[in-house]
Design a protein around this motif. Structure first.
Motif: not given
Length: 801
Positions: A203-205, A393-394, A430-431, A453-456
């Motif tokens: 994914e590219v945000y 895994l990214a 992301t897994l 697993a996000l960190s914002m």
């Protein structure tokens, strides 16, 4: 009693598609026959590749002559023919532009053969081959609203300075641009943050440069783009509108040119180098083989900053500022064995801007840099013809850094400095696992999971004072199941289910999906799709923004429901022949919940920053596309409407006069696009794009009134004038029209083969209104219209070594 029965009936009918889908999915799985019962039937599978480059051949046609058995290669070049009785066969591979390849097969009972083939490029196909990738997709793909764009089609479309994938997609039915200055995609009424952008599955945000004018992807590094404007299946989630899956090149694994006779050439070599020099940027693509694999590296950089430095050097002045962006895209593939492949990939795209203003009493310096970084490792395991496993895994990072330095000088106080800092960051680990089980010729089951697993975080500081310092770390866990079920040779269905657990919400979200395809005749298909879609991340961006330099990605707050939409789609696809087909689709997309900024939020509360609303989008889309021959291109027409309902004043009522039921900026009823590419001679090609659409809604000005100035004259506090706005978005700007042309000529300059390209944007210099500005200081008030792109020519030179 009647009201109770009506309520029960209504409840059941609203959920009838979900009930039917659940029953269908269970029946599909139960209907899968025991593989052992068909133990005498064999299979043949393998990979098809370009004999000159080693790149996968996508959507080639593979048949066993004299039988009705056959298959198409997928995006990785893999094909699989199942349920083959014992006997002798001749396997034949056909694809337009390649020489036909044939192999003799001996199928013993229960055989599972692997046969990898390479096809030689051929200018004119022999044996009357007319099988195109478009035809194969027409026959094989169940999903509705799907369009594939090749690199050739992207490059043949006239564009600003250089070919751009997103600009090309904006010319497809159902897709719109917010304005000339944005390459963001507005798909069937959905905002740009409702699109899932995947680069090789990652994914590219924020896939844009310069506030959205250019997309981040170097087209030379791309192999193909698959775009689903709606109705996408259960392996995709966390978006409400569309999916864009971009596949990059694997790298030319054939014909290493520089180190053939050295020990180094066994482990690493360079097969091909190509690039492009334009008025905007320079690009370079390198490809080559490694031991048991291949590699690819693409680089791009603009030189606005260098041109500005040259200008200021000529003027003998200090530069006031500079801007440039750069991209780096790399990929390494290593084959451990015929069944195991490791893919390592990275992408880095970054913008840099600097502005400096020096005055007698103060200096102001502004430093900006923002961009995306992705890194991924993917293991593709194919133990036999029945199973394909992809584990990845990214890590994705999007960040924005702003630093404003202010220096003030005073003869008494001396010199003081203050820094204003703003930092926005999103990190995504992301897994993901996807498993395809090819049960038999009638069933393909796809299942897997995805853990994000996000960190914002957001940080805002003014000197030593911190105004905002927030960080959130939610996770999203999803699992999916899907079955592609061929009920008979003419009818296929694709039920699916996606389950999602969003950490901030104490519930499990169910997203059922269902698609079908019915072949009315060999050349006419009826398709349909229904599904529920949930989105847990969104951007706090104004839809009225002209340029959007930063995306504030946020998790859906705990106090709000997830954004949600349903897709109802039905369509017809007609194959006309010779790479020529047409499609007609109708869609209805009700949004059960959307989030908007709360204009009356209380700063002391943390749970009222956003308010919920609903929306409805519907439309009809027509596409006529020709993909082969000297003349190729497409014609697309869209009729679409969009309406939102948001209770901005929170009084429990939706009042039309208060602008709480309105047509957003994305509501443009009519859009017509014509894209054509014509090869006049072996050396000369021409491109044409015509765009015509309804004007965007805007809020008109009804008048002006005096207002208290606040910081104005003490003796005349009501000296300022302010606008009296009309009802929200109740007027429209004039109709949009633009004609772009291009000319490409094959050349040989400096002993290097290449292409010279001349492109002209807005060749008729038609004035397209972007925004209105009102000057109330004059009587009567004067309005000025600001336009979009004027007549804008550009030159470029592509070369290949």
């Amino acid at each position: 009693m009647f009201s109770i029965s009506a309520n029960i009936t209504g409840y059941f009918l609203r959920r009838l598609p979900q009930h039917l889908l659940t029953i269908g999915l269970v029946l599909a799985v139960l209907a899968c026959p025991d593989p052992i019962a068909a133990q005498d039937l064999g299979r043949v599978s393998g990979y098809l590749r370009d004999g000159g480059s080693g790149e996968p051949l996508r959507y080639a046609n593979v048949v066993l002559e004299g039988t009705g058995l056959g298959a198409a290669s997928d995006v990785h070049g893999r094909y699989l023919i199942m349920d083959i009785p014992p006997g002798n066969y001749r396997l034949k591979v056909m694809m337009l532009g390649y020489a036909t390849e044939a192999q003799e097969l001996v199928m013993t009972p229960g055989a599972d053969l692997r046969l990898d083939l390479e096809l030689a490029v051929e200018a004119i196909s022999t044996e009357g081959v007319t099988v195109t990738a478009e035809r194969v997709r027409f026959e094989q793909v169940v999903e509705v609203s799907r369009v594939n764009l090749s690199l050739r089609e992207i490059k043949a479309t006239p564009a600003l300075m250089e070919a751009d994938l997103f600009r090309t997609l904006q010319l497809m039915p159902g897709v719109r641009a917010t304005n000339d200055f944005s390459s963001a995609l507005v798909v069937r009424g959905g905002s740009p943050d409702e699109n899932l952008i995947l680069l090789d599955g990652i994914e590219v945000y924020n896939p844009f440069h310069l506030g959205g004018i250019f997309s981040t992807f170097n087209t030379d590094a791309l192999a193909e783009a698959e775009f689903m404007a709606g109705g996408f299946p259960s392996p995709y989630g966390n978006r409400n509108s569309s999916v864009l899956e971009i596949t990059s090149k694997e790298g030319n694994s054939k014909g290493g040119r520089f180190f053939k006779n050295s020990q180094l050439g066994r482990y690493w070599n360079l097969s091909q180098a190509q690039g492009e020099i334009s008025l905007l940027s320079s690009k370079l693509l390198l490809e080559g083989p490694i031991l048991n694999g291949s590699w690819m590296l693409a680089w791009r950089r603009t030189y606005y900053d260098q041109l500005a430095n040259l200008y200021y050097w000529y003027k003998d002045q200090d530069p006031l500022g500079s801007y440039y962006f750069r991209d780096l895209h790399g990929k390494v593939i290593y084959n451990f064995s015929p069944t195991d492949r490791l893919i390592l990939a990275t992408y880095q795209g970054r913008d840099f801007a600097f502005i400096e203003v020096d005055e007698d009493e103060s200096d102001v310096g502004v430093n900006l840099n923002w961009g995306n970084t992705t890194r991924s490792a993917q293991w593709r395991h194919v133990p036999n013809s029945r199973f394909v496993s992809v584990l990845s895994l990214a890590n994705t990072r999007y960040d924005w850094d702003l630093n404003v330095g202010i220096t003030q000088r005073d003869t008494l106080a001396g010199e003081t400095s203050t820094d204003i800092i703003q930092t926005v960051e999103l990190r995504d680990w992301t897994l993901k696992e996807r498993l395809d089980w090819f049960v038999n010729a009638n069933h393909t089951i796809t299942t897997g999971f995805e853990l994000k697993a996000l960190s914002m975080g957001i940080l805002q500081q003014f000197g030593d004072i911190t105004f905002i310092d927030q960080e959130q770390n939610p996770y999203i866990l999803s699992a999916f199941l899907q079955d592609r079920w061929e009920l008979n040779p003419r009818l296929s269905v694709q039920p699916g289910l996606r389950l999602s657990k969003y950490e901030l919400h104490n519930q499990l979200y169910l997203e059922p999906r269902m698609g079908f395809k019915f072949m009315v005749t060999d050349d006419l298909a009826l398709k349909g799709s229904w599904g529920i879609y949930k989105q847990f991340l969104f951007t706090n961006s104004s839809e009225d923004a002209i340029l959007n330099f930063v995306d504030f990605w946020l998790p859906v707050p705990k106090a709000n429901r997830a954004q949600s939409a349903q897709h109802f789609i039905v369509g017809l696809e007609q194959w006309i022949g010779a790479g020529f087909y047409t499609s007609l689709e109708a869609y209805y997309k009700p949004y059960d919940n959307i989030l908007d900024t709360n204009p009356r939020n209380d700063p002391a509360r943390e749970d009222d920053d956003f308010i919920e609303g609903t929306a409805t989008a519907y439309g009809i889309e027509l596409l006529i596309k020709k993909s082969t021959g000297r003349l190729s291109g497409w014609l697309g027409y869209t009729y679409a409407r969009l309406e939102k309902e948001v209770d901005f004043n929170n009084d429990g009522e939706i009042v039309w006069a208060d602008g709480e039921r309105y047509s957003p900026k994305y509501d443009q009823p009519h859009t017509l696009n014509v894209v054509a590419a014509y090869r006049l001679t072996k050396k000369n090609s021409f491109g044409l794009t015509v765009s015509l659409s309804s004007g965007q809604p805007y809020t008109p000005v009804w008048g002006k009134t005096y207002t208290q100035s606040g910081m104005g004259d003490f003796l005349n506090p009501y000296a300022d004038l302010q606008t009296i706005p009309g009802r929200k978005n109740s007027a429209r700007i004039p109709t949009y029209f633009r004609l772009d042309v291009s000319w490409t000529r094959d050349v040989r300059w400096f002993w290097v083969d290449g292409k010279f390209k001349l492109q002209v944007i807005n060749a008729t210099n038609h004035f397209n209104t972007l925004i209105y500005f009102w000057d109330h200081s004059r009587s009567p008030s004067e309005v000025t219209a600001v336009g979009m792109f004027p007549f804008l020519p550009s030159l470029s030179w592509e070369f290949q070594l």
